[in-house]
Design a protein around this motif. Sequence first.
Motif, PDB file in Angstrom:
ATOM      1  N   PRO A   1       0.819  -1.433   0.005  1.00  0.00           N
ATOM      2  CA  PRO A   1       0.202   0.069   0.209  1.00  0.00           C
ATOM      3  C   PRO A   1       0.719   1.220   0.017  1.00  0.00           C
ATOM      4  O   PRO A   1       0.723   2.313  -0.839  1.00  0.00           O
ATOM      5  N   SER A   2       1.958   1.283   0.781  1.00  0.00           N
ATOM      6  CA  SER A   2       2.658   2.484   0.915  1.00  0.00           C
ATOM      7  C   SER A   2       3.443   2.776  -0.574  1.00  0.00           C
ATOM      8  O   SER A   2       3.653   3.898  -0.966  1.00  0.00           O
ATOM      9  N   MET A   3       3.573   1.551  -1.333  1.00  0.00           N
ATOM     10  CA  MET A   3       4.316   1.878  -2.786  1.00  0.00           C
ATOM     11  C   MET A   3       3.573   2.393  -3.379  1.00  0.00           C
ATOM     12  O   MET A   3       3.688   3.188  -4.186  1.00  0.00           O
ATOM     13  N   ARG A   4       2.137   2.017  -3.519  1.00  0.00           N
ATOM     14  CA  ARG A   4       1.018   2.140  -4.364  1.00  0.00           C
ATOM     15  C   ARG A   4       0.662   3.712  -4.160  1.00  0.00           C
ATOM     16  O   ARG A   4       0.516   4.789  -5.035  1.00  0.00           O
ATOM     17  N   GLN A   5       0.782   4.192  -2.763  1.00  0.00           N
ATOM     18  CA  GLN A   5       0.437   5.632  -2.494  1.00  0.00           C
ATOM     19  C   GLN A   5       1.623   6.490  -3.258  1.00  0.00           C
ATOM     20  O   GLN A   5       1.317   7.601  -3.564  1.00  0.00           O
ATOM     21  N   MET A   6       2.861   6.222  -2.977  1.00  0.00           N
ATOM     22  CA  MET A   6       3.974   6.788  -3.638  1.00  0.00           C
ATOM     23  C   MET A   6       3.839   7.146  -5.017  1.00  0.00           C
ATOM     24  O   MET A   6       3.897   8.185  -5.825  1.00  0.00           O
ATOM     25  N   LEU A   7       3.105   5.955  -5.691  1.00  0.00           N
ATOM     26  CA  LEU A   7       3.022   5.977  -7.152  1.00  0.00           C
ATOM     27  C   LEU A   7       1.870   6.855  -7.571  1.00  0.00           C
ATOM     28  O   LEU A   7       2.053   7.534  -8.693  1.00  0.00           O
ATOM     29  N   GLU A   8       1.092   6.844  -6.730  1.00  0.00           N
ATOM     30  CA  GLU A   8      -0.237   7.432  -7.281  1.00  0.00           C
ATOM     31  C   GLU A   8       0.266   9.147  -6.910  1.00  0.00           C
ATOM     32  O   GLU A   8      -0.343   9.842  -7.828  1.00  0.00           O
ATOM     33  N   ALA A   9       1.105   9.535  -5.902  1.00  0.00           N
ATOM     34  CA  ALA A   9       1.436  11.064  -5.801  1.00  0.00           C
ATOM     35  C   ALA A   9       2.490  11.443  -6.966  1.00  0.00           C
ATOM     36  O   ALA A   9       2.456  12.319  -7.463  1.00  0.00           O
ATOM     37  N   GLU A  10       3.233  10.406  -7.613  1.00  0.00           N
ATOM     38  CA  GLU A  10       4.005  10.762  -8.884  1.00  0.00           C
ATOM     39  C   GLU A  10       3.090  10.862  -9.880  1.00  0.00           C
ATOM     40  O   GLU A  10       3.235  11.883 -10.772  1.00  0.00           O
ATOM     41  N   ALA A  11       2.117  10.252 -10.275  1.00  0.00           N
ATOM     42  CA  ALA A  11       1.221  10.252 -11.338  1.00  0.00           C
ATOM     43  C   ALA A  11       0.499  11.450 -11.233  1.00  0.00           C
ATOM     44  O   ALA A  11       0.033  12.263 -12.347  1.00  0.00           O
ATOM     45  N   ALA A  12       0.067  11.817  -9.784  1.00  0.00           N
ATOM     46  CA  ALA A  12      -0.582  13.111  -9.651  1.00  0.00           C
ATOM     47  C   ALA A  12       0.187  14.266 -10.299  1.00  0.00           C
ATOM     48  O   ALA A  12      -0.650  15.367 -10.705  1.00  0.00           O
TER      49      ALA A  12
END
Length: 494
Positions: free
Chosen positions: A226-237
Amino acid sequence: MSVLKTALQQQQFACVMEFVPKPSAERFAAMDAIMARRQLCGWPMTLAIGDRVSSPLDMSPLDALACFEHPVPALPHFSGKDRERHHLLAQMRRMDAAGQHQLLMLTGDRLPGHTPGKRPVRYLESVAALQIARQTYPHWWLGAALNPFKYREEEGAAQYLKAEKKLAAGADFFILQLGFDAAKHQEAMHWMRRQRAPKPMLACLMSLTQGRAGMLDHVAGVTVTPSMRQMLEAEAAQSKAFAQARSIDRLALQVIGVKLMGYAGVHLSGIHEPSQLLALEARLAHWQTQVATLEQWAPAWQASWQMPSLPAVTFHPPQAAWREGESRVVASFAQKARYHAMHGMHGLLFSRRNPVSQLFGWAVRQPMWATGLGAQVLHSVERAVKRPLLGCDTCGRCRLEDTLYTCPETCPKGLANGPCGGTTLNRCEFGDRECIHSAKYRTAKAVRQTDVLAQRLIPCVEQHNRHRSSWPGWFGGKVQPVTQPSAPRSRRES
């Protein structure tokens, strides 16, 4: 000699480019252009060609090789999905005729449409496939897979125990399953270095974006937390270009990191265009001037997974964080009692030494059981006794003594030598049960029989031997031959 074999024998870092064959001229042309470069940062490149990644109807690795405009050095895969011995031998004969003498053995992920309880699907597991290949072509260069990205003791320890079998069966090198946990990469390398005859290992890597993380939800055995996904979402944003650049930078750093750890090369997944390779090469060139030791690499790797205002990324699931060597789990009283009861029963009836076993052996060797009707009756009796107790499918060669009385037929893939790479926190890839090999590990640990899980190589059950009693053969008696199935309709063998 092959590019990969030469590089590994000469201890030269190698790059294996993954290619999943699809009937697309553009896809082949793009990979042709990538392979025309021959090297990545001076490291030799070869091509890995996937087998049955999506479907049994996928283009075979050898058919895919024939579609390239220019000859390319290749490492074909062999997936055991819905396969028997004759499928492997047919592929190897074709390869031998084409001068291809290296092969990566994989049991394979769940076959699409395979539902437990319906038509059984047989998987030729990698340990047995290695044995067959090594006996048939002793000089071939054979690879196997290892998934160290496991976070419960049972599934993680069972992976390493099965890897010992793969070494004993003749694996010349290992390729890890896709993963992002550097601590697990180091763990696997430490494990290999402790082996009596260490073999080279390659790390499977991919540039990870939010979109690819979603795709990996459907790939068994790959951990994206989940923490990896959260960071990837922030990058995509921020922007697609920003996220893509960060993912390529992380991939370059990961390549540098596993090289410093002692890996013999990398198996790169998800690079489909020459532009992607050039972008990776540029970042590799940058980081090679910045990082020369693991001590220098570690903070750069950690920083590549950080975004402002977000907590630190963790690579293990929130529920578990087991590391190799840790000992925590114990078998239940019921599991231990079951083992001892089955072991005692086996010794009484099948030891061939005591009077009861000798009498039982005499009884099942009588000529009447070698007749067609007698064989059917004996098969029905064995199945009626063993199926309620063990889930037995009367495979014709009972392997219970080698599996601590856990029937391999209760695994949806029928695996006898250990788990596949698709488990998640002890759950079977099929999702409806605990992996039987996790339960078997707990029992083995409790009764001090873990060596059995690392040392006893269990051959595949031949198709024509299934669905008959194993008892006469166990005692050396005459077995009623089973009528050979008619030849299968024409299909791709590889």
